[in-house]
Design an enzyme around this catalytic site. Structure first.
Site, PDB file in Angstrom:
ATOM      1  N   ALA A   6       0.839  -1.195   0.000  1.00  0.00           N
ATOM      2  CA  ALA A   6       0.000   0.000   0.000  1.00  0.00           C
ATOM      3  C   ALA A   6       0.875   1.246   0.000  1.00  0.00           C
ATOM      4  O   ALA A   6       1.899   1.303   0.678  1.00  0.00           O
ATOM      5  CB  ALA A   6      -0.906   0.009   1.226  1.00  0.00           C
ATOM      6  N   CYS A   7       0.447   2.220  -0.789  1.00  0.00           N
ATOM      7  CA  CYS A   7       1.122   3.518  -0.808  1.00  0.00           C
ATOM      8  C   CYS A   7       0.055   4.589  -0.951  1.00  0.00           C
ATOM      9  O   CYS A   7      -1.140   4.284  -0.947  1.00  0.00           O
ATOM     10  CB  CYS A   7       2.158   3.593  -1.922  1.00  0.00           C
ATOM     11  SG  CYS A   7       1.477   3.523  -3.569  1.00  0.00           S
ATOM     12  N   SER A   8       0.459   5.821  -1.110  1.00  0.00           N
ATOM     13  CA  SER A   8      -0.525   6.899  -1.107  1.00  0.00           C
ATOM     14  C   SER A   8      -1.525   6.779  -2.252  1.00  0.00           C
ATOM     15  O   SER A   8      -2.715   6.935  -2.055  1.00  0.00           O
ATOM     16  CB  SER A   8       0.161   8.261  -1.124  1.00  0.00           C
ATOM     17  OG  SER A   8       1.030   8.357  -2.224  1.00  0.00           O
TER      18      SER A   8
END
Length: 102
Positions: A6-8
């Protein structure tokens, strides 16, 4: 094994996901690896065996650790060095170690 990153926005980890898939294939490891944005983590964590956040999202680890514990899913942050080098083999090893040690 199912590895969720997960990232922005879900885009900055796409290259890392591809490198991890290549590493898994080279080592004969069957793995489903995908990336999502932070807004999708709450739903996607239910499908994963491990959740890894990009270093820029490390602040979310504390938020999702209780959910991970509830689902028996390890939650951690990809070390900046592995992330920066786009070290698919190293991040794959991290994910496998977390799964094996849960």
């Amino acid at each position: 094994m199912k590895i969720l990153l997960a990232c922005s926005s879900g885009m900055s980890t796409s290259l890392l996901v591809n490198k991890m898939k290549e590493a898994a294939q080279a080592e004969g490891i069957e793995a489903e690896i995908w990336a999502v944005s932070q807004s999708e983590v709450d739903e996607e964590i239910k499908k994963a065996d491990v959740l890894l956040f990009g270093p820029q999202m490390r602040f979310l680890k504390k938020k999702f650790e209780p959910k991970g514990e509830e689902l028996n899913i390890p939650v951690d942050v990809v070390p900046p060095m592995l992330y920066g080098r786009c070290d698919g083999k190293g991040v794959l090893k991290l994910a496998i170690d977390l799964i094996n040690n849960k």
